[in-house]
Motif scaffolding. Structure first.
Motif, short mmCIF file in Angstrom:
data_model
loop_
_atom_site.label_atom_id
_atom_site.label_comp_id
_atom_site.label_asym_id
_atom_site.label_seq_id
_atom_site.Cartn_x
_atom_site.Cartn_y
_atom_site.Cartn_z
N ASP A 90 0.85 -1.18 0.00
CA ASP A 90 0.00 0.00 0.00
C ASP A 90 0.89 1.24 0.00
N ALA A 91 0.25 2.41 -0.10
CA ALA A 91 1.03 3.65 -0.16
C ALA A 91 1.82 3.87 1.12
N ALA A 92 1.23 3.50 2.25
CA ALA A 92 1.93 3.66 3.53
C ALA A 92 3.19 2.80 3.57
N GLY A 93 3.10 1.57 3.08
CA GLY A 93 4.26 0.70 3.05
C GLY A 93 5.33 1.18 2.08
N ASP A 94 4.90 1.64 0.90
CA ASP A 94 5.85 2.16 -0.08
C ASP A 94 6.63 3.35 0.50
N ALA A 95 5.91 4.27 1.14
CA ALA A 95 6.54 5.47 1.69
C ALA A 95 7.49 5.12 2.82
N LEU A 96 7.09 4.15 3.65
CA LEU A 96 7.91 3.76 4.79
C LEU A 96 9.22 3.13 4.34
N LEU A 97 9.15 2.21 3.38
CA LEU A 97 10.37 1.55 2.91
C LEU A 97 11.26 2.52 2.13
N ALA A 98 10.65 3.47 1.44
CA ALA A 98 11.44 4.47 0.72
C ALA A 98 12.26 5.31 1.71
N GLU A 99 11.64 5.68 2.83
CA GLU A 99 12.36 6.44 3.85
C GLU A 99 13.46 5.60 4.48
N ALA A 100 13.16 4.33 4.75
CA ALA A 100 14.15 3.45 5.36
C ALA A 100 15.35 3.27 4.44
N GLU A 101 15.08 3.07 3.14
CA GLU A 101 16.17 2.89 2.18
C GLU A 101 17.01 4.16 2.07
N ALA A 102 16.36 5.30 2.11
CA ALA A 102 17.09 6.57 2.03
C ALA A 102 18.00 6.78 3.23
#
Length: 297
Positions: A66-78
Protein backbone atom coordinates in the motif's frame (compact mmCIF):
# COMPACT_ATOMS: atom_id res chain seq x y z
CA UNK A 1 31.11 -4.21 -2.96
CA UNK A 2 29.99 -6.59 -0.20
CA UNK A 3 26.22 -6.20 0.15
CA UNK A 4 25.93 -8.40 3.25
CA UNK A 5 24.18 -6.34 5.96
CA UNK A 6 25.90 -5.72 9.28
CA UNK A 7 22.87 -6.78 11.34
CA UNK A 8 19.31 -8.04 10.84
CA UNK A 9 16.45 -6.12 12.48
CA UNK A 10 13.44 -8.42 12.73
CA UNK A 11 10.02 -7.16 13.82
CA UNK A 12 7.82 -4.09 13.69
CA UNK A 13 8.35 -1.56 10.91
CA UNK A 14 5.44 0.86 10.96
CA UNK A 15 4.28 4.46 11.22
CA UNK A 16 4.44 6.13 14.65
CA UNK A 17 1.70 8.66 15.32
CA UNK A 18 2.80 10.54 18.46
CA UNK A 19 0.89 13.27 20.28
CA UNK A 20 3.11 15.27 22.67
CA UNK A 21 2.15 17.99 25.11
CA UNK A 22 4.22 20.06 27.52
CA UNK A 23 1.36 19.77 30.02
CA UNK A 24 0.99 17.19 32.76
CA UNK A 25 -1.83 14.86 31.70
CA UNK A 26 -4.29 12.52 33.38
CA UNK A 27 -7.22 10.39 32.25
CA UNK A 28 -9.52 12.51 30.09
CA UNK A 29 -7.06 15.40 29.61
CA UNK A 30 -7.62 17.60 26.54
CA UNK A 31 -4.54 19.78 26.06
CA UNK A 32 -2.66 21.58 23.27
CA UNK A 33 0.39 19.92 21.79
CA UNK A 34 1.90 18.57 18.58
CA UNK A 35 1.08 15.45 16.57
CA UNK A 36 3.67 13.88 14.30
CA UNK A 37 3.82 10.85 12.00
CA UNK A 38 7.29 9.39 11.67
CA UNK A 39 8.84 6.03 10.77
CA UNK A 40 8.82 3.76 13.81
CA UNK A 41 8.37 0.32 15.28
CA UNK A 42 10.95 -1.37 17.48
CA UNK A 43 12.87 -3.00 14.62
CA UNK A 44 12.94 0.22 12.60
CA UNK A 45 13.84 2.41 15.59
CA UNK A 46 16.82 0.16 16.25
CA UNK A 47 17.78 0.14 12.58
CA UNK A 48 17.59 3.94 12.33
CA UNK A 49 19.96 4.33 15.25
CA UNK A 50 22.34 1.73 13.83
CA UNK A 51 22.60 3.69 10.57
CA UNK A 52 23.65 6.77 12.55
CA UNK A 53 26.59 4.73 13.82
CA UNK A 54 27.59 3.85 10.26
CA UNK A 55 26.08 0.35 10.18
CA UNK A 56 23.94 -1.15 7.42
CA UNK A 57 20.96 -3.03 8.87
CA UNK A 58 18.54 -5.20 6.89
CA UNK A 59 14.85 -5.14 7.75
CA UNK A 60 12.89 -8.39 8.07
CA UNK A 61 9.35 -7.21 8.60
CA UNK A 62 5.82 -7.28 7.22
CA UNK A 63 4.37 -4.35 5.29
CA UNK A 64 1.38 -3.98 3.06
CA UNK A 65 1.60 -3.36 -0.66
CA UNK A 66 0.00 0.00 0.00
CA UNK A 67 1.03 3.65 -0.16
CA UNK A 68 1.93 3.66 3.53
CA UNK A 69 4.26 0.70 3.05
CA UNK A 70 5.85 2.16 -0.08
CA UNK A 71 6.54 5.47 1.69
CA UNK A 72 7.91 3.76 4.79
CA UNK A 73 10.37 1.55 2.91
CA UNK A 74 11.44 4.47 0.72
CA UNK A 75 12.36 6.44 3.85
CA UNK A 76 14.15 3.45 5.36
CA UNK A 77 16.17 2.89 2.18
CA UNK A 78 17.09 6.57 2.03
CA UNK A 79 18.47 6.27 5.55
CA UNK A 80 20.80 3.48 4.47
CA UNK A 81 18.88 0.32 5.31
CA UNK A 82 18.54 -2.83 3.22
CA UNK A 83 14.79 -3.17 2.55
CA UNK A 84 14.72 -5.80 -0.22
CA UNK A 85 14.14 -8.64 2.26
CA UNK A 86 10.99 -7.18 3.84
CA UNK A 87 7.84 -9.24 3.27
CA UNK A 88 5.14 -7.33 1.36
CA UNK A 89 1.59 -8.61 1.77
CA UNK A 90 -1.11 -8.25 -0.85
CA UNK A 91 -3.94 -8.36 1.68
CA UNK A 92 -2.53 -6.96 4.96
CA UNK A 93 -2.13 -3.22 5.62
CA UNK A 94 1.03 -1.52 6.89
CA UNK A 95 0.99 -1.39 10.69
CA UNK A 96 0.70 1.69 12.92
CA UNK A 97 1.53 2.77 16.48
CA UNK A 98 -0.17 5.60 18.35
CA UNK A 99 1.01 7.19 21.61
CA UNK A 100 0.17 10.15 23.83
CA UNK A 101 2.94 11.73 25.89
CA UNK A 102 2.73 14.51 28.47
CA UNK A 103 5.17 16.26 30.76
CA UNK A 104 4.67 13.33 33.14
CA UNK A 105 5.72 10.71 30.57
CA UNK A 106 3.86 8.21 28.43
CA UNK A 107 0.12 8.45 29.07
CA UNK A 108 -1.13 5.71 26.75
CA UNK A 109 -0.17 3.85 23.60
CA UNK A 110 -1.70 1.38 21.16
CA UNK A 111 0.41 -0.81 18.89
CA UNK A 112 -1.48 -2.04 15.84
CA UNK A 113 1.04 -4.68 14.72
CA UNK A 114 -1.54 -7.20 13.55
CA UNK A 115 -0.06 -7.51 10.06
CA UNK A 116 3.30 -8.48 11.53
CA UNK A 117 1.62 -11.05 13.76
CA UNK A 118 -0.46 -12.51 10.91
CA UNK A 119 2.50 -12.69 8.56
CA UNK A 120 4.23 -15.04 11.02
CA UNK A 121 7.30 -16.88 9.77
CA UNK A 122 6.95 -15.47 6.25
CA UNK A 123 9.21 -12.63 7.37
CA UNK A 124 11.99 -15.18 8.04
CA UNK A 125 12.07 -16.62 4.51
CA UNK A 126 15.32 -14.84 3.52
CA UNK A 127 17.09 -16.68 6.34
CA UNK A 128 16.25 -20.08 4.88
CA UNK A 129 16.21 -19.63 1.11
CA UNK A 130 19.84 -18.64 0.64
CA UNK A 131 19.45 -14.87 0.46
CA UNK A 132 20.68 -14.33 4.05
CA UNK A 133 21.33 -17.91 5.09
CA UNK A 134 20.08 -21.49 5.03
CA UNK A 135 19.66 -24.37 7.48
CA UNK A 136 23.08 -25.68 6.40
CA UNK A 137 24.77 -22.26 6.51
CA UNK A 138 22.79 -20.12 8.94
CA UNK A 139 23.20 -16.39 9.45
CA UNK A 140 26.19 -15.93 11.78
CA UNK A 141 25.95 -12.23 12.60
CA UNK A 142 23.98 -10.09 15.05
CA UNK A 143 20.17 -10.07 15.06
CA UNK A 144 17.89 -7.55 16.78
CA UNK A 145 14.62 -9.30 17.64
CA UNK A 146 11.44 -7.40 18.48
CA UNK A 147 8.92 -8.61 21.07
CA UNK A 148 6.12 -7.61 18.72
CA UNK A 149 6.68 -11.02 17.12
CA UNK A 150 4.18 -13.60 18.31
CA UNK A 151 5.00 -15.94 21.16
CA UNK A 152 4.75 -18.90 18.77
CA UNK A 153 7.26 -17.34 16.37
CA UNK A 154 9.66 -16.49 19.20
CA UNK A 155 9.47 -20.11 20.37
CA UNK A 156 10.23 -21.25 16.83
CA UNK A 157 13.21 -18.89 16.63
CA UNK A 158 14.55 -20.17 19.96
CA UNK A 159 15.05 -23.69 18.52
CA UNK A 160 15.43 -22.93 14.82
CA UNK A 161 18.65 -23.98 13.04
CA UNK A 162 18.38 -20.71 11.12
CA UNK A 163 19.43 -18.88 14.31
CA UNK A 164 21.89 -21.45 15.63
CA UNK A 165 24.92 -19.22 15.00
CA UNK A 166 23.30 -15.80 15.45
CA UNK A 167 24.14 -13.25 18.14
CA UNK A 168 20.56 -12.55 19.22
CA UNK A 169 19.61 -9.25 20.91
CA UNK A 170 16.04 -9.07 22.17
CA UNK A 171 13.75 -6.13 22.96
CA UNK A 172 10.32 -6.74 24.54
CA UNK A 173 8.52 -3.88 22.70
CA UNK A 174 6.41 -3.08 25.81
CA UNK A 175 5.64 -4.43 29.29
CA UNK A 176 2.46 -5.93 27.87
CA UNK A 177 4.52 -8.15 25.57
CA UNK A 178 7.42 -8.92 27.91
CA UNK A 179 6.19 -12.42 28.75
CA UNK A 180 6.62 -13.40 25.10
CA UNK A 181 10.37 -13.39 25.71
CA UNK A 182 10.25 -16.37 28.07
CA UNK A 183 10.90 -18.66 25.10
CA UNK A 184 14.36 -17.08 24.71
CA UNK A 185 15.43 -17.16 28.36
CA UNK A 186 17.39 -20.36 27.85
CA UNK A 187 18.93 -19.49 24.49
CA UNK A 188 22.75 -19.59 24.72
CA UNK A 189 23.36 -16.41 22.70
CA UNK A 190 20.30 -14.27 23.52
CA UNK A 191 20.85 -10.94 25.25
CA UNK A 192 17.71 -9.40 26.79
CA UNK A 193 17.24 -5.62 26.86
CA UNK A 194 14.41 -4.82 29.31
CA UNK A 195 13.33 -2.17 31.75
CA UNK A 196 12.70 -2.79 35.45
CA UNK A 197 8.99 -3.47 34.99
CA UNK A 198 9.57 -5.92 32.14
CA UNK A 199 12.23 -7.75 34.14
CA UNK A 200 9.75 -8.09 36.99
CA UNK A 201 7.12 -9.55 34.69
CA UNK A 202 9.58 -12.11 33.31
CA UNK A 203 10.62 -13.10 36.84
CA UNK A 204 7.08 -12.83 38.31
CA UNK A 205 8.16 -10.41 41.03
CA UNK A 206 9.19 -6.77 41.56
CA UNK A 207 12.70 -5.39 41.86
CA UNK A 208 14.18 -2.44 43.71
CA UNK A 209 17.08 -1.93 41.31
CA UNK A 210 18.35 -2.75 37.86
CA UNK A 211 21.24 -4.79 39.36
CA UNK A 212 18.85 -6.99 41.31
CA UNK A 213 16.69 -7.50 38.22
CA UNK A 214 19.60 -8.33 35.91
CA UNK A 215 20.98 -10.93 38.34
CA UNK A 216 17.52 -12.51 38.64
CA UNK A 217 17.21 -12.80 34.85
CA UNK A 218 20.53 -14.64 34.72
CA UNK A 219 19.25 -16.99 37.42
CA UNK A 220 16.21 -17.70 35.24
CA UNK A 221 18.36 -18.73 32.30
CA UNK A 222 19.21 -15.54 30.41
CA UNK A 223 22.64 -15.70 28.78
CA UNK A 224 23.02 -11.95 29.36
CA UNK A 225 20.71 -9.13 30.47
CA UNK A 226 20.68 -5.36 30.26
CA UNK A 227 18.13 -3.75 32.56
CA UNK A 228 17.29 -0.04 32.62
CA UNK A 229 15.50 1.87 35.39
CA UNK A 230 14.75 5.27 33.88
CA UNK A 231 17.11 7.91 35.22
CA UNK A 232 18.09 5.81 38.24
CA UNK A 233 20.45 3.16 36.85
CA UNK A 234 21.22 0.62 34.15
CA UNK A 235 22.90 -2.77 34.61
CA UNK A 236 24.61 -5.16 32.22
CA UNK A 237 24.98 -8.65 33.68
CA UNK A 238 26.53 -11.83 32.31
CA UNK A 239 27.90 -14.91 34.06
CA UNK A 240 30.72 -13.69 36.31
CA UNK A 241 30.08 -9.99 35.61
CA UNK A 242 27.65 -7.31 36.75
CA UNK A 243 28.14 -3.66 35.80
CA UNK A 244 25.86 -0.80 36.91
CA UNK A 245 25.96 2.83 35.78
CA UNK A 246 23.87 5.94 36.41
CA UNK A 247 22.44 7.64 33.29
CA UNK A 248 23.25 11.31 32.62
CA UNK A 249 20.75 13.71 34.19
CA UNK A 250 18.74 15.42 31.43
CA UNK A 251 15.44 17.20 30.93
CA UNK A 252 13.06 14.58 29.52
CA UNK A 253 11.14 15.81 26.46
CA UNK A 254 10.10 12.42 25.01
CA UNK A 255 10.16 8.77 26.02
CA UNK A 256 8.72 6.68 23.17
CA UNK A 257 11.58 4.81 21.53
CA UNK A 258 14.21 5.52 24.22
CA UNK A 259 14.72 1.84 24.99
CA UNK A 260 15.26 1.09 21.31
CA UNK A 261 17.91 3.83 21.11
CA UNK A 262 19.68 2.40 24.17
CA UNK A 263 19.72 -1.10 22.70
CA UNK A 264 20.92 0.00 19.26
CA UNK A 265 23.68 2.19 20.67
CA UNK A 266 24.87 -0.65 22.88
CA UNK A 267 24.94 -3.08 19.95
CA UNK A 268 26.80 -0.56 17.78
CA UNK A 269 29.38 0.05 20.50
CA UNK A 270 30.03 -3.67 20.93
CA UNK A 271 30.29 -4.25 17.19
CA UNK A 272 32.90 -1.48 17.14
CA UNK A 273 34.89 -3.38 19.75
CA UNK A 274 33.98 -1.42 22.90
CA UNK A 275 34.58 -3.09 26.27
CA UNK A 276 31.49 -3.74 28.49
CA UNK A 277 31.82 -0.57 30.57
CA UNK A 278 32.37 1.65 27.55
CA UNK A 279 29.49 0.05 25.62
CA UNK A 280 27.08 0.63 28.52
CA UNK A 281 28.25 4.23 28.87
CA UNK A 282 27.75 4.94 25.15
CA UNK A 283 24.26 3.42 25.25
CA UNK A 284 23.27 5.59 28.21
CA UNK A 285 24.66 8.71 26.55
CA UNK A 286 22.72 7.98 23.34
CA UNK A 287 19.46 7.36 25.22
CA UNK A 288 19.92 10.53 27.28
CA UNK A 289 20.52 12.60 24.15
CA UNK A 290 17.38 11.16 22.63
CA UNK A 291 15.00 11.74 25.56
CA UNK A 292 16.34 15.28 25.93
CA UNK A 293 15.52 16.00 22.27
CA UNK A 294 19.14 16.47 21.20
CA UNK A 295 18.98 13.72 18.56
CA UNK A 296 16.44 13.15 15.76
CA UNK A 297 13.24 11.13 16.23
Amino acid sequence: MDKTPDILCIGAVLWDVIGRSASTMRLGSDVPGHITRVPGGVALNIAMTLTRFGLRPALLAALGRDAAGDALLAEAEAMGMEVAHAYRSEDLPTDNYMAIEGANGLIAAIADAHSLERAGDKILRPLGDGRLGSPEAPWAGPVALDGNLTEDLLREIAVSPLFARADIRVAPASPGKALRLQALLGHPTATLYVNLEEAGLLCQTTFASSAEAADALLARGAARALVTDGGASATEAAPGRSLTKTPPAVLVTRVTGAGDIFMAAHIAAELAGAAPEAALERALQAAAAYVSGDTPQ
